[in-house]
Design a protein around this motif. Sequence first.
Motif, mmCIF file in Angstrom:
data_model
loop_
_atom_site.group_PDB
_atom_site.id
_atom_site.type_symbol
_atom_site.label_atom_id
_atom_site.label_comp_id
_atom_site.label_asym_id
_atom_site.label_seq_id
_atom_site.Cartn_x
_atom_site.Cartn_y
_atom_site.Cartn_z
ATOM 1 N N ALA A 52 0.838 -1.211 0.000
ATOM 2 C CA ALA A 52 0.000 0.000 0.000
ATOM 3 C C ALA A 52 0.866 1.253 0.000
ATOM 4 O O ALA A 52 0.649 2.171 -0.800
ATOM 5 C CB ALA A 52 -0.921 -0.006 1.219
ATOM 6 N N THR A 53 1.857 1.264 0.885
ATOM 7 C CA THR A 53 2.737 2.433 0.986
ATOM 8 C C THR A 53 3.490 2.685 -0.313
ATOM 9 O O THR A 53 3.505 3.802 -0.839
ATOM 10 C CB THR A 53 3.751 2.229 2.140
ATOM 11 O OG1 THR A 53 3.043 1.891 3.330
ATOM 12 C CG2 THR A 53 4.558 3.494 2.383
ATOM 13 N N VAL A 54 4.115 1.612 -0.839
ATOM 14 C CA VAL A 54 4.907 1.730 -2.067
ATOM 15 C C VAL A 54 4.037 2.165 -3.245
ATOM 16 O O VAL A 54 4.403 3.071 -4.004
ATOM 17 C CB VAL A 54 5.625 0.396 -2.385
ATOM 18 C CG1 VAL A 54 6.208 0.401 -3.794
ATOM 19 C CG2 VAL A 54 6.740 0.134 -1.380
ATOM 20 N N SER A 55 2.878 1.531 -3.407
ATOM 21 C CA SER A 55 2.019 1.836 -4.559
ATOM 22 C C SER A 55 1.435 3.239 -4.491
ATOM 23 O O SER A 55 1.346 3.933 -5.504
ATOM 24 C CB SER A 55 0.887 0.804 -4.664
ATOM 25 O OG SER A 55 1.394 -0.437 -5.078
ATOM 26 N N ILE A 56 1.025 3.666 -3.308
ATOM 27 C CA ILE A 56 0.454 5.008 -3.162
ATOM 28 C C ILE A 56 1.517 6.083 -3.407
ATOM 29 O O ILE A 56 1.274 7.068 -4.106
ATOM 30 C CB ILE A 56 -0.211 5.180 -1.773
ATOM 31 C CG1 ILE A 56 -1.491 4.333 -1.706
ATOM 32 C CG2 ILE A 56 -0.546 6.646 -1.496
ATOM 33 C CD1 ILE A 56 -2.090 4.198 -0.320
ATOM 34 N N ILE A 57 2.725 5.858 -2.840
ATOM 35 C CA ILE A 57 3.823 6.814 -3.067
ATOM 36 C C ILE A 57 4.176 6.863 -4.553
ATOM 37 O O ILE A 57 4.362 7.938 -5.136
ATOM 38 C CB ILE A 57 5.065 6.440 -2.220
ATOM 39 C CG1 ILE A 57 4.771 6.656 -0.738
ATOM 40 C CG2 ILE A 57 6.276 7.274 -2.642
ATOM 41 C CD1 ILE A 57 5.805 6.061 0.198
ATOM 42 N N ALA A 58 4.237 5.665 -5.188
ATOM 43 C CA ALA A 58 4.558 5.596 -6.621
ATOM 44 C C ALA A 58 3.505 6.315 -7.452
ATOM 45 O O ALA A 58 3.819 7.025 -8.415
ATOM 46 C CB ALA A 58 4.676 4.137 -7.061
ATOM 47 N N ALA A 59 2.226 6.145 -7.075
ATOM 48 C CA ALA A 59 1.132 6.816 -7.791
ATOM 49 C C ALA A 59 1.247 8.334 -7.661
ATOM 50 O O ALA A 59 1.067 9.070 -8.636
ATOM 51 C CB ALA A 59 -0.215 6.340 -7.253
#
Length: 317
Positions: A52-59
């Motif tokens: 969740a953290t990685v994907s949201i930051i990447a988005a």
Amino acid sequence: MTYILLLVGFALLIKGADLFVDGSSNIARLLRVPPILIGLTIVAFGTSSPEATVSIIAALEGSADVSLGNVLGSNIFNITLVVGVTAFLYPLKVQSETIKKEIPFTLLASVTLLILMSDVALQGFDSNLLTRSDGLVFLLFLSIFLYYVIEIGLKSRQNKENITTPKDITWGKNIFISILGLAAIIFGGNLVVNNGTEIAYSLGMSETLVGLTIVAIGTSLPELVTSITAALKKESEIALGNIVGSNIFNILFVLGASATISPLAVNDKVFIDVILMIILTIVLFIFSRTSFKIGKREGFILAVAYIIYLVYIIIRN
């Protein structure tokens, strides 16, 4: 230095998830919640928090390929290698509810993802995109799943024999551990995205490949560690519930939140990965129906399937 920061990021993700799962699980026990509910929600959400953290930051940073690739890679990793290695070490017992409802719900979430990202094929648009409205659809499905899980929990609480009353677990300590773990996950997630993307460019790798491999494997390590630990402790409910629950959270919560925050452009290559994820979920369903357990043979097949998939996506890049 970039590689060192990437490793530091992974270490923080793993340790942070470990602390978050321990703290959250103990809080769930203080609330007198049964093991299956812990596996499907608290542990699943905790081990999915790196994704969740990685994907949201990447988005937020405009790296849609990393965001989507991370979720797909993590789910395929969970179904194949995590289930495979865990079952190979200790056969996983499968509850009838898992076969009837939870694995089919994972399949439903996967098919929904395929439909929502097929804008060119289904609606004749110029490009494929997971829009904010698509993200809200995922979050709506998540609320339905949580309602179902809470209903299970309320029914299970009526059976006092299934509930263990904690003796030496305190609220303050576990709330602190949970917050500390979450902070480590967020900071570690930042390091993984930034340094993983930088390494990708320097090696001539695509963001999609990095998301499907380096980032996906790194953020899925908590699931692997948690499931193996649970299986060795003969807690099959938590082990399999964690894997199935994590996959549901990855699609519905992680992609739902990411797409709602910032619409995600869909790379044409990932359609094959989504279809493979659907096929592997069906294989997991079939394996689960054989004697209501996933044994060493099935575990070996799933682990080998991941190695073949890994070789394929590296060649494809």
